[in-house]
Design a protein around this motif. Structure first.
Motif, mmCIF file in Angstrom:
data_model
loop_
_atom_site.group_PDB
_atom_site.id
_atom_site.type_symbol
_atom_site.label_atom_id
_atom_site.label_comp_id
_atom_site.label_asym_id
_atom_site.label_seq_id
_atom_site.Cartn_x
_atom_site.Cartn_y
_atom_site.Cartn_z
ATOM 1 N N LEU A 168 0.752 -1.133 0.353
ATOM 2 C CA LEU A 168 0.095 -0.025 0.056
ATOM 3 C C LEU A 168 0.766 1.201 0.136
ATOM 4 C CD1 LEU A 168 -2.522 -1.389 2.558
ATOM 5 C CD2 LEU A 168 -2.937 -1.103 -0.098
ATOM 6 N N GLN A 169 1.932 1.692 0.650
ATOM 7 C CA GLN A 169 3.428 2.583 1.011
ATOM 8 C C GLN A 169 4.006 2.640 -0.724
ATOM 9 O OE1 GLN A 169 4.453 4.405 2.514
ATOM 10 N NE2 GLN A 169 6.673 4.624 2.209
ATOM 11 N N VAL A 170 4.209 1.729 -1.734
ATOM 12 C CA VAL A 170 4.801 1.768 -2.566
ATOM 13 C C VAL A 170 3.970 2.239 -3.859
ATOM 14 C CG1 VAL A 170 6.204 0.687 -4.199
ATOM 15 C CG2 VAL A 170 6.742 0.472 -1.702
ATOM 16 N N HIS A 171 2.998 1.853 -3.313
ATOM 17 C CA HIS A 171 1.822 1.589 -4.837
ATOM 18 C C HIS A 171 1.186 3.593 -4.392
ATOM 19 C CE1 HIS A 171 -1.306 0.713 -8.050
ATOM 20 N NE2 HIS A 171 -1.892 1.376 -6.924
ATOM 21 N N ALA A 172 0.490 3.449 -3.289
ATOM 22 C CA ALA A 172 0.111 4.771 -2.517
ATOM 23 C C ALA A 172 0.894 6.136 -3.385
ATOM 24 C CB ALA A 172 -0.373 5.324 -1.689
ATOM 25 N N LEU A 173 2.767 6.122 -2.845
ATOM 26 C CA LEU A 173 3.264 6.735 -2.988
ATOM 27 C C LEU A 173 3.798 7.169 -4.481
ATOM 28 C CD1 LEU A 173 5.191 8.679 -0.885
ATOM 29 C CD2 LEU A 173 6.367 7.073 -0.929
ATOM 30 N N TYR A 174 3.456 6.021 -5.072
ATOM 31 C CA TYR A 174 4.647 6.279 -6.094
ATOM 32 C C TYR A 174 3.870 5.528 -7.793
ATOM 33 C CZ TYR A 174 8.369 6.799 -3.537
ATOM 34 O OH TYR A 174 9.497 6.699 -2.725
ATOM 35 N N ASN A 175 2.654 4.727 -7.671
ATOM 36 C CA ASN A 175 1.735 4.925 -8.847
ATOM 37 C C ASN A 175 0.066 5.250 -8.775
ATOM 38 O OD1 ASN A 175 4.170 2.753 -8.423
ATOM 39 N ND2 ASN A 175 3.733 1.170 -8.024
ATOM 40 N N TYR A 176 -0.319 5.333 -8.312
ATOM 41 C CA TYR A 176 -1.599 5.111 -7.867
ATOM 42 C C TYR A 176 -2.233 6.356 -8.234
ATOM 43 C CZ TYR A 176 -6.680 5.278 -5.855
ATOM 44 O OH TYR A 176 -7.736 4.814 -6.132
#
Length: 420
Positions: A168-176
């Protein structure tokens, strides 16, 4: 045995990392990986990392992996288990101080998993990280978003659920937010904070606390709410002695306080506030925290923009760009493109015949048009505002008025109070 040794080595790497000794953590980890047969360049360049990533993505496109039918790695492959124990913390340390090394570590993790047809516990977050680099290094935003969504689905399985907070951290911070509203990332970060608390992983609580603070600042939430929540998050991080992450959160605490403290009675300025006294910079520079330097310089460039401090905008946007390699697909990429677009439009008013300004402006406008096409709710009003400033610089009154109106309406509709 090798697995027991690897677990002790992982603890040592995490100790060095939390003590801000990033290079020591990386070098120790690379030596441990070498003993296990995994060789990496100590300090590769980004071109090499980009080429390796391109090779991996081409392979995955030719032979799409079925992660959902692969069994979880428990003790079937002690060597792979030992390697993955060490790779994840080394990748985290490299992300901060050796940006080109981190993607190579994540790429190798995916390759090993596919070769052995086993899923290490950290594989969902590694898949999300590979997606992040697909965006950052190759401009494949759709691929990045797809990888992030796959990683969340994979981490939602009971056998890999302990990795959900990292995904959730990686996706929200860089992709979402390249495809969906930035404001929605705050809900993803709240889920990640709760999940990390549930599993007792306070390291990730501290990381996600920084992420919530940063996105809340740039999404223009009500400032009193941002300040109150950031202070609570920082207090918790201080209690568990994660100094690096506490310093990062403090950037946004003092930035919000600088904006909230301004008034016509005091003079509309952020100079002389705690955000301007460079209390965080000396430590960030001393430990070569490239990620932290990007955060602080980008925040300063944005605050300078809000206050019309044009000298500050020039100084801090230039400094931010020099550290953008530390997080090239983060929100800073979009914020700096927006700031530099406004900056170029202002320079165009002063030097209307300068061809170099025109070239820079076209580059920033092209990037903003791409961002607006992907996620108009986050970027269309920013594009309209830069276009309005360009029309103004060229004396095109009616197009400027129309573009200002579009920018204002889009900013209000999507809750971007600062831009509105």
């Amino acid at each position: 045995g090798p697995l027991d040794v690897a677990r002790v080595q992982r603890l040592h790497i995490e100790f060095l990392f939390s003590s801000k000794r990033f290079d020591e953590a990386i070098d120790f980890g690379l030596e441990a990986l070498s003993i296990l047969g995994q060789e990496f360049l100590s300090n590769p360049d980004m071109a090499f990392a980009t080429a390796k990533l391109s090779e991996l993505l081409e392979r995955l496109e030719r032979e799409p992996p079925d992660y959902f039918s692969m069994p979880r790695l428990y003790d079937q492959d002690p060597e792979l288990l030992a390697v993955t124990e060490i790779m994840w913390p080394v990748g985290n340390a490299a992300f901060i101080s050796r940006p080109a090394l981190a993607p190579l570590i994540y790429i190798r993790c995916v390759e090993l998993s596919l070769e052995r047809q086993l899923l290490p516990e950290s594989i969902p977050s590694i898949i999300a990280a590979v997606g992040m680099y697909a965006n950052a290094l190759l401009g494949k935003i759709e691929v990045a978003h797809k990888y992030g969504e796959t990683a969340i689905e994979l981490a939602s399985r009971a056998t890999l659920h302990t990795n959900l907070y990292a995904v959730l951290q990686v996706h929200a911070l860089y992709n979402y937010f390249w495809r969906k509203p930035l404001r929605e990332t705050l809900d993803l970060f709240d889920r990640a904070i709760q999940s990390a608390h549930d599993y007792g992983n306070y390291e990730f609580v501290s990381y996600v606390s920084l992420s919530w603070s940063k996105h809340a600042f740039y999404v223009s939430m009500e400032l009193a709410q941002v300040e109150e929540r950031c202070l609570r998050l920082r207090t918790f991080i201080d209690a568990i002695h994660y100094v690096t992450q506490s310093r990062w959160v403090n950037i946004y605490v003092t930035a919000v306080q600088a904006i909230r403290g301004s008034s016509s009675a005091q003079g509309i300025t952020w100079r002389g506030t705690p955000f301007d006294d460079e209390q965080d910079l000396p430590d960030l520079q001393r430990v070569e925290d490239q990620l932290g330097l990007l955060y602080v310089y980008c925040a300063k460039a944005w605050v300078a923009t809000l206050f019309g401090d044009h000298d500050g905008v020039e100084e801090y946007s230039d400094l931010s760009l020099s550290f953008l390699v530390a997080a090239p697909s983060g929100i800073e990429k979009a914020i700096l493109t927006f700031i530099c677009g406004l900056r170029c439009a202002r320079e165009l008013r002063k030097n209307p015949c300068e061809s170099e300004i025109e070239q820079d402006l076209e580059e920033h406008l092209g990037s903003l048009e791409g961002f607006a096409g992907l996620a108009p709710m986050n970027f269309a009003h920013k594009l309209s505002l830069v276009q309005a400033e360009v029309h103004r610089a060229r004396g095109e009154v009616l197009p400027a008025m129309k573009a200002y109106e579009q920018a204002s309406q889009g900013a209000r509709e999507n809750g971007y109070l600062s831009e509105a």
